[in-house]
Design a protein around this motif. Structure first.
Motif, PDB file in Angstrom:
ATOM      1  N   ALA A  78     -39.641  18.408  76.249  1.00 40.07           N
ATOM      2  CA  ALA A  78     -40.921  19.075  75.983  1.00 40.07           C
ATOM      3  C   ALA A  78     -41.808  19.075  77.223  1.00 40.07           C
ATOM      4  O   ALA A  78     -42.490  20.074  77.520  1.00 40.07           O
ATOM      5  N   GLY A  79     -41.819  17.971  77.972  1.00 39.30           N
ATOM      6  CA  GLY A  79     -42.635  17.908  79.182  1.00 39.30           C
ATOM      7  C   GLY A  79     -42.199  18.916  80.228  1.00 39.30           C
ATOM      8  O   GLY A  79     -43.041  19.537  80.903  1.00 39.30           O
ATOM      9  N   LEU A  80     -40.879  19.115  80.362  1.00 39.04           N
ATOM     10  CA  LEU A  80     -40.385  20.102  81.320  1.00 39.04           C
ATOM     11  C   LEU A  80     -40.725  21.525  80.875  1.00 39.04           C
ATOM     12  O   LEU A  80     -41.090  22.378  81.697  1.00 39.04           O
ATOM     13  N   VAL A  81     -40.609  21.772  79.567  1.00 35.04           N
ATOM     14  CA  VAL A  81     -40.976  23.096  79.049  1.00 35.04           C
ATOM     15  C   VAL A  81     -42.452  23.377  79.308  1.00 35.04           C
ATOM     16  O   VAL A  81     -42.838  24.480  79.708  1.00 35.04           O
ATOM     17  N   ASP A  82     -43.302  22.365  79.081  1.00 34.64           N
ATOM     18  CA  ASP A  82     -44.735  22.539  79.323  1.00 34.64           C
ATOM     19  C   ASP A  82     -45.019  22.881  80.778  1.00 34.64           C
ATOM     20  O   ASP A  82     -45.907  23.690  81.080  1.00 34.64           O
TER      21      ASP A  82
END
Length: 302
Positions: A78-82
């Motif tokens: 999720a952090g990479l997608v953000d």
């Protein structure tokens, strides 16, 4: 910094003349410039942004097979997608998503796990954006849930997930951290300068003792105990009463630090446990009212 082209070198010389050990370099802006995690791109009269990676970027993230809860691995995706969504222009999204898929594969993440959580995160981002618009239009206050945190032990901690509800969330933290293996090379603080401690003051003339806790430096709290006998106050202080009634003095130079805990609630619990363990404690009964009865048999065995 914005400056005329003719003044750039002059400004750099002024900065470098302030101290011989402080020397600056300069990067003149072209069509693109790197700033923190962003590439700022000038395209004609428009500004675009892309996600920037330093040349030293290793691609190392939390490995899929590490001893961490699955929620933290989902959080890594999720952090990479953000970062892709928030730091780059939509025209760069495809290449950035290819990049994070390759990075996650390099950290042993299964391909189906990657795609599932990328899709879930993108849905959450869209829903969150829509929800903010609805809340803004209807002026509805969003109730924040309470959080409970537990150390993660695979096969055991996951059972606490059944506690989740609309008003309660459960999170985990890893008990295996690098702090156990990497020592910070700092000079240790002296006893009197340490803070967030549970301490014990012993009487020089008998076996009486007092246990307390403070978030400030220990020397500040000890000074207050020593000077309280000179204060004109009606506030009850068990140390002062013992000094006046028995004529005894306390060993101020050898105050023991029993525990060091930055978390206030945990520090209070630690204080109550050590109060209970005293042989001849001067603490008032109200100092232990918050100690759960379940601790008493354990303390008795200790």
């Amino acid at each position: 910094m914005a400056a005329p082209d003719s003044s750039v070198n002059y400004i750099l010389d002024i900065f470098n003349s302030q101290h011989p050990r402080l020397q600056f370099t300069i990067e003149v802006e072209g069509d693109r410039s790197n700033f923190l995690d962003v590439i700022v791109i000038r395209d004609n009269e428009t500004i675009e942004f892309d996600w920037y990676h330093k040349p030293t970027f290793s691609g190392r993230y939390l490995n899929f097979w590490s001893q961490h809860p699955v929620s933290q691995k989902i959080g890594t995706v999720a952090g990479l997608v953000d970062r892709v969504v928030l730091l780059s222009n939509p025209k760069f999204h495809f290449s950035n998503f290819v990049f994070i898929i390759e990075v996650l594969l390099g950290n042993d993440y299964p391909l189906d796990f990657i795609f599932e959580n990328i899709n879930n995160r993108l849905k959450s981002v869209i829903m969150a954006s829509n929800r903010k618009d609805v809340v803004r239009e209807n002026s509805v206050d969003v109730v924040q849930p309470s959080w409970f945190t537990f150390p993660f032990v695979r096969g055991i901690t996951e059972k606490f997930n059944r506690l989740k509800s609309d008003h309660m969330r459960v999170s985990f933290y890893s008990i295996n951290t690098l702090r156990k293996f990497i020592r910070v090379q700092k000079d240790p603080l002296s006893r009197n300068k340490r803070s967030n401690v549970v301490y014990k003051i012993s009487c020089k003339n008998c076996d009486a003792s007092y246990v307390g806790q403070t978030c400030r430096q220990l020397k500040t709290r000890i000074t207050e105990h020593k000077n309280h006998i000179r204060w004109n106050t009606s506030t009850r202080n068990v140390i002062t009463e013992h000094r006046l009634q028995e004529g005894h003095e306390f060993d101020w130079d050898n105050v023991a630090i029993l525990d060091e805990e930055p978390h206030y609630r945990k520090r209070l619990t630690s204080e109550m446990i050590f109060i209970r363990k005293q042989t001849h404690g001067l603490n008032m009964q109200t100092d232990m009212e918050g100690l759960p009865k379940a601790y008493l048999p354990i303390i008795g065995r200790l």
